[in-house]
Design a protein around this motif. Sequence first.
Motif, PDB file in Angstrom:
ATOM      1  N   PRO A  78       5.266  -1.769  -4.848  1.00 48.16           N
ATOM      2  CA  PRO A  78       4.603  -2.340  -3.673  1.00 48.16           C
ATOM      3  C   PRO A  78       3.318  -3.111  -3.955  1.00 48.16           C
ATOM      4  CG  PRO A  78       4.097  -0.013  -3.835  1.00 48.16           C
ATOM      5  CD  PRO A  78       5.016  -0.322  -4.985  1.00 48.16           C
ATOM      6  N   ALA A  79       2.809  -3.051  -5.174  1.00 49.95           N
ATOM      7  CA  ALA A  79       1.559  -3.725  -5.548  1.00 49.95           C
ATOM      8  C   ALA A  79       0.438  -3.348  -4.575  1.00 49.95           C
ATOM      9  CB  ALA A  79       1.771  -5.239  -5.629  1.00 49.95           C
ATOM     10  N   SER A  80      -0.467  -4.275  -4.299  1.00 50.44           N
ATOM     11  CA  SER A  80      -1.664  -3.943  -3.522  1.00 50.44           C
ATOM     12  C   SER A  80      -1.434  -3.805  -2.024  1.00 50.44           C
ATOM     13  CB  SER A  80      -2.751  -5.004  -3.753  1.00 50.44           C
ATOM     14  OG  SER A  80      -3.331  -4.845  -5.030  1.00 50.44           O
ATOM     15  N   ILE A  81      -0.198  -3.947  -1.557  1.00 49.79           N
ATOM     16  CA  ILE A  81       0.083  -3.613  -0.157  1.00 49.79           C
ATOM     17  C   ILE A  81      -0.233  -2.130   0.062  1.00 49.79           C
ATOM     18  CG2 ILE A  81       1.779  -3.758   1.696  1.00 49.79           C
ATOM     19  CD1 ILE A  81       1.128  -6.429   0.436  1.00 49.79           C
ATOM     20  N   VAL A  82      -0.212  -1.356  -1.030  1.00 49.51           N
ATOM     21  CA  VAL A  82      -0.583   0.067  -1.000  1.00 49.51           C
ATOM     22  C   VAL A  82      -1.978   0.266  -0.399  1.00 49.51           C
ATOM     23  CG1 VAL A  82      -1.241   1.989  -2.519  1.00 49.51           C
ATOM     24  CG2 VAL A  82       0.918   0.785  -2.885  1.00 49.51           C
ATOM     25  N   LYS A  83      -2.863  -0.706  -0.610  1.00 56.49           N
ATOM     26  CA  LYS A  83      -4.241  -0.565  -0.132  1.00 56.49           C
ATOM     27  C   LYS A  83      -4.318  -0.462   1.385  1.00 56.49           C
ATOM     28  CE  LYS A  83      -6.588  -2.783  -4.042  1.00 56.49           C
ATOM     29  NZ  LYS A  83      -5.611  -3.510  -4.851  1.00 56.49           N
ATOM     30  N   LEU A  84      -3.280  -0.842   2.105  1.00 52.20           N
ATOM     31  CA  LEU A  84      -3.272  -0.650   3.556  1.00 52.20           C
ATOM     32  C   LEU A  84      -3.254   0.841   3.893  1.00 52.20           C
ATOM     33  CD1 LEU A  84      -0.810  -3.446   4.752  1.00 52.20           C
ATOM     34  CD2 LEU A  84      -3.315  -3.458   4.825  1.00 52.20           C
ATOM     35  N   ALA A  85      -2.541   1.626   3.087  1.00 51.48           N
ATOM     36  CA  ALA A  85      -2.546   3.081   3.280  1.00 51.48           C
ATOM     37  C   ALA A  85      -3.906   3.657   2.916  1.00 51.48           C
ATOM     38  CB  ALA A  85      -1.447   3.731   2.439  1.00 51.48           C
ATOM     39  N   THR A  86      -4.494   3.174   1.822  1.00 46.28           N
ATOM     40  CA  THR A  86      -5.829   3.604   1.421  1.00 46.28           C
ATOM     41  C   THR A  86      -6.835   3.326   2.536  1.00 46.28           C
ATOM     42  OG1 THR A  86      -5.268   3.075  -0.876  1.00 46.28           O
ATOM     43  CG2 THR A  86      -7.602   3.389  -0.371  1.00 46.28           C
ATOM     44  N   ALA A 170      -2.443  12.408  -1.991  1.00 45.86           N
ATOM     45  CA  ALA A 170      -1.633  13.324  -1.180  1.00 45.86           C
ATOM     46  C   ALA A 170      -1.790  12.994   0.299  1.00 45.86           C
ATOM     47  CB  ALA A 170      -2.036  14.774  -1.452  1.00 45.86           C
ATOM     48  N   ALA A 171      -3.013  12.648   0.709  1.00 43.68           N
ATOM     49  CA  ALA A 171      -3.243  12.253   2.099  1.00 43.68           C
ATOM     50  C   ALA A 171      -2.523  10.947   2.424  1.00 43.68           C
ATOM     51  CB  ALA A 171      -4.743  12.120   2.356  1.00 43.68           C
ATOM     52  N   MET A 172      -2.451  10.044   1.458  1.00 43.63           N
ATOM     53  CA  MET A 172      -1.712   8.795   1.653  1.00 43.63           C
ATOM     54  C   MET A 172      -0.232   9.071   1.881  1.00 43.63           C
ATOM     55  SD  MET A 172      -3.507   6.500  -1.344  1.00 43.63           S
ATOM     56  CE  MET A 172      -2.347   5.130  -1.185  1.00 43.63           C
ATOM     57  N   ASN A 173       0.316  10.003   1.113  1.00 43.30           N
ATOM     58  CA  ASN A 173       1.734  10.349   1.279  1.00 43.30           C
ATOM     59  C   ASN A 173       1.988  11.100   2.577  1.00 43.30           C
ATOM     60  OD1 ASN A 173       3.138   9.278  -1.100  1.00 43.30           O
ATOM     61  ND2 ASN A 173       1.831  10.653  -2.273  1.00 43.30           N
ATOM     62  N   GLU A 174       0.999  11.908   2.994  1.00 42.21           N
ATOM     63  CA  GLU A 174       1.108  12.568   4.302  1.00 42.21           C
ATOM     64  C   GLU A 174       1.127  11.519   5.419  1.00 42.21           C
ATOM     65  OE1 GLU A 174      -2.241  15.154   4.334  1.00 42.21           O
ATOM     66  OE2 GLU A 174      -1.456  16.444   2.729  1.00 42.21           O
ATOM     67  N   LEU A 175       0.311  10.493   5.267  1.00 41.23           N
ATOM     68  CA  LEU A 175       0.298   9.391   6.231  1.00 41.23           C
ATOM     69  C   LEU A 175       1.661   8.701   6.272  1.00 41.23           C
ATOM     70  CD1 LEU A 175      -1.140   7.244   8.072  1.00 41.23           C
ATOM     71  CD2 LEU A 175      -1.710   6.047   5.942  1.00 41.23           C
ATOM     72  N   ALA A 176       2.219   8.425   5.088  1.00 41.56           N
ATOM     73  CA  ALA A 176       3.529   7.771   5.027  1.00 41.56           C
ATOM     74  C   ALA A 176       4.588   8.606   5.733  1.00 41.56           C
ATOM     75  CB  ALA A 176       3.918   7.533   3.570  1.00 41.56           C
ATOM     76  N   ASP A 177       4.566   9.906   5.519  1.00 41.68           N
ATOM     77  CA  ASP A 177       5.522  10.796   6.188  1.00 41.68           C
ATOM     78  C   ASP A 177       5.349  10.745   7.704  1.00 41.68           C
ATOM     79  OD1 ASP A 177       6.608  11.599   3.786  1.00 41.68           O
ATOM     80  OD2 ASP A 177       5.397  13.426   3.634  1.00 41.68           O
ATOM     81  N   SER A 178       4.106  10.734   8.168  1.00 39.80           N
ATOM     82  CA  SER A 178       3.844  10.731   9.607  1.00 39.80           C
ATOM     83  C   SER A 178       4.296   9.433  10.260  1.00 39.80           C
ATOM     84  CB  SER A 178       2.349  10.949   9.875  1.00 39.80           C
ATOM     85  OG  SER A 178       1.581   9.822   9.483  1.00 39.80           O
ATOM     86  N   LEU A 179       4.314   8.341   9.486  1.00 46.03           N
ATOM     87  CA  LEU A 179       4.748   7.051  10.019  1.00 46.03           C
ATOM     88  C   LEU A 179       6.265   6.860   9.910  1.00 46.03           C
ATOM     89  CD1 LEU A 179       1.952   4.703   8.572  1.00 46.03           C
ATOM     90  CD2 LEU A 179       2.218   5.458  10.941  1.00 46.03           C
ATOM     91  N   THR A 184       9.239   5.881   0.497  1.00 47.30           N
ATOM     92  CA  THR A 184       7.950   5.491  -0.091  1.00 47.30           C
ATOM     93  C   THR A 184       7.324   6.663  -0.819  1.00 47.30           C
ATOM     94  OG1 THR A 184       7.493   3.804   1.587  1.00 47.30           O
ATOM     95  CG2 THR A 184       5.598   4.733   0.443  1.00 47.30           C
ATOM     96  N   ARG A 185       6.746   6.366  -1.963  1.00 49.49           N
ATOM     97  CA  ARG A 185       5.948   7.363  -2.678  1.00 49.49           C
ATOM     98  C   ARG A 185       4.740   6.664  -3.282  1.00 49.49           C
ATOM     99  NH1 ARG A 185       7.492  11.133  -7.935  1.00 49.49           N
ATOM    100  NH2 ARG A 185       5.579  12.379  -7.928  1.00 49.49           N
ATOM    101  N   PHE A 186       3.547   7.130  -2.917  1.00 44.78           N
ATOM    102  CA  PHE A 186       2.315   6.592  -3.459  1.00 44.78           C
ATOM    103  C   PHE A 186       1.840   7.463  -4.615  1.00 44.78           C
ATOM    104  CE2 PHE A 186       1.763   5.257   1.141  1.00 44.78           C
ATOM    105  CZ  PHE A 186       2.116   3.935   0.909  1.00 44.78           C
ATOM    106  N   CYS A 187       1.333   6.831  -5.670  1.00 41.44           N
ATOM    107  CA  CYS A 187       0.812   7.566  -6.821  1.00 41.44           C
ATOM    108  C   CYS A 187      -0.618   7.177  -7.161  1.00 41.44           C
ATOM    109  CB  CYS A 187       1.700   7.333  -8.046  1.00 41.44           C
ATOM    110  SG  CYS A 187       3.352   8.034  -7.885  1.00 41.44           S
TER     111      CYS A 187
END
Length: 323
Positions: A78-86, A170-179, A184-187
């Motif tokens: 996903p490259a820096s699109i990840v930063k939207l979760a951050t 872990a909070a980013m992945n919790e956010l992904a699950d809630s959405l 998706t898996r963030f590392c």
Amino acid sequence: MLQKIKTRYWNLRAKVRAKSYQGLFSVINFAVWCRHLPDLFASRRCGTPEISARSACCIDVDSGKVVAQKNHHFRYAPASIVKLATALVLVSSGKLLKDEYVTIEASDVAEPVGSSMKLKQGDIVSYLDLLYGMLLASGNDAARATARAIGQTMLQDESATGDPTIRFVAAMNELADSLGMKSTRFCNPSGQDLWRQYSTACDLAILASAAFSNPVIQDVISVREHIAKIQGDNARDEALLSTLDNIDRTQVVGGKTGTTINARACLALLLKQRSGERVVIVTLGSELDSVTEGERRITSLSRYKDMEKMIEHVQSPGTGFRG
């Protein structure tokens, strides 16, 4: 000379990793293609223009309806699109309301490649400037500093020990699950390539819809430049320029770019139609034009050509939008 050798090393390592990642994703995506075969045939009714991107998804923000797609369930880096979760985790932390600051550590600026907001060890930066740094300038240093600082606060609040960045992810992945981002898996908080980190155009469109609907984030992505006020021994003003260029901003509210050797060129845009509808378009893996030695500047005009075609398609008759 030493810097040239280091740069050459990182470029070669990135190319080797890219070949490995592409082979892995090819196997995974073939399995996904088989599983979603009925959906893929049915979704052809949406229509999709010819684009160089590996994957794309366009959704109506308010209804969540998929307007157009290409391989939108396939997994890619996903490259820096990840930063939207951050950014969403940062906004939800309340740090912006408290007007808190972060002291930059060596680990925040250690990565020798990738985009940055030019932070240095010892700098004192507000969370708001870090938000601009990660979304406007796509600063990996801003994302790392945010994750470390907020992750440490999370651990303290929980009376726990551990790596603060891992806690933040872990909070980013919790956010992904809630959405409902099921593929998706963030590392890491920056989007830099890791083989275990992946997402889909569909999931990232969901993420972008949530992020771009946040008024604070929408204000950040809508500007072209922001002056960050850096405090500390090396106090200065740092001009942060948007990485979003080569796109007609008439109806584009703003967006987020993402570029790595493995992910190629990615882009998420918020488009506001003249009729009032809001549309999010995500393209993943558009062709790269060049990789410049030294600063390792990766460019892609194809990303914008792909996006222009997607915008034209969304505004054409038969998509359900009046343009």
